[in-house]
Design a protein around this motif. Structure first.
Motif, PDB file in Angstrom:
ATOM      1  N   ALA A   1      -3.805  10.373  -0.273  1.00  0.00           N
ATOM      2  CA  ALA A   1      -4.138  10.528  -1.704  1.00  0.00           C
ATOM      3  C   ALA A   1      -4.879  11.813  -1.949  1.00  0.00           C
ATOM      4  O   ALA A   1      -5.564  12.341  -1.155  1.00  0.00           O
ATOM      5  CB  ALA A   1      -4.961   9.349  -2.175  1.00  0.00           C
TER       6      ALA A   1
ATOM      7  N   PHE B   1       0.857  -1.180   0.000  1.00  0.00           N
ATOM      8  CA  PHE B   1       0.000   0.000   0.000  1.00  0.00           C
ATOM      9  C   PHE B   1       0.897   1.235   0.000  1.00  0.00           C
ATOM     10  O   PHE B   1       1.802   1.353   0.824  1.00  0.00           O
ATOM     11  CB  PHE B   1      -0.912  -0.001   1.221  1.00  0.00           C
TER      12      PHE B   1
ATOM     13  N   ARG C   1      -2.746   6.556   1.698  1.00  0.00           N
ATOM     14  CA  ARG C   1      -3.962   6.499   2.514  1.00  0.00           C
ATOM     15  C   ARG C   1      -5.048   7.270   1.799  1.00  0.00           C
ATOM     16  O   ARG C   1      -4.741   8.178   1.034  1.00  0.00           O
ATOM     17  CB  ARG C   1      -3.726   7.146   3.877  1.00  0.00           C
TER      18      ARG C   1
ATOM     19  N   HIS D   1      -7.830   2.459  -3.115  1.00  0.00           N
ATOM     20  CA  HIS D   1      -6.488   1.891  -3.232  1.00  0.00           C
ATOM     21  C   HIS D   1      -6.498   0.369  -3.066  1.00  0.00           C
ATOM     22  O   HIS D   1      -5.846  -0.356  -3.820  1.00  0.00           O
ATOM     23  CB  HIS D   1      -5.573   2.551  -2.197  1.00  0.00           C
TER      24      HIS D   1
END
Length: 129
Positions: A129, A56, A59, A87
């Motif tokens: 993000a 990942f 966020r 995501h």
């Protein structure tokens, strides 16, 4: 007519070049793997679990969680919902996957709240993000 010529430097150069290429590829892979690694278990046909490691990079993570209580008292963290267009969805996370590890730490025996706290703390380092 044949001539004998022995060079000790010629074979070493291609080997050094190959080693440099391998090192460059490994460095690129490390750069690509920057982020939060989460290992999931995904049920497959015939109840054969498959582990999936995903990185990942931002966020919000784009997933919600639930717990399935077991007879041993463990409460594995299960993906309850994946945000459409988020995501997690882009990485291939699916409802029903179980979080097995956060980074290098196995979280399968952690209580549900402790696992979520560890995940939240690890995700804090990610850009928004």
């Amino acid at each position: 007519m044949f001539c004998c010529f022995k060079s000790t430097t010629a074979p070493a150069e291609p080997m050094a070049k190959e080693e440099a290429q391998v090192e460059a590829r490994e460095a690129e892979e490390k750069e690509e793997a920057v982020g939060l690694k989460i290992t999931f278990a995904e049920e497959q046909p015939f109840n054969l679990p498959r582990e999936v490691e995903l990185i990942f990079a931002m966020r919000p993570l784009g997933m919600t969680f639930d717990a399935i209580l077991t007879f041993t008292g463990e409460a594995p963290v299960v993906i309850a919902e994946v945000a459409e267009g988020g995501h997690a969805a882009a990485l291939g996370v699916k409802v029903g996957m179980v979080i097995k590890a956060i980074g290098a730490d196995d979280v399968t025996s952690l209580p549900f709240r402790d696992c979520l706290a560890k995940l939240a703390k690890a995700a804090e380092a990610l850009p928004t993000a």
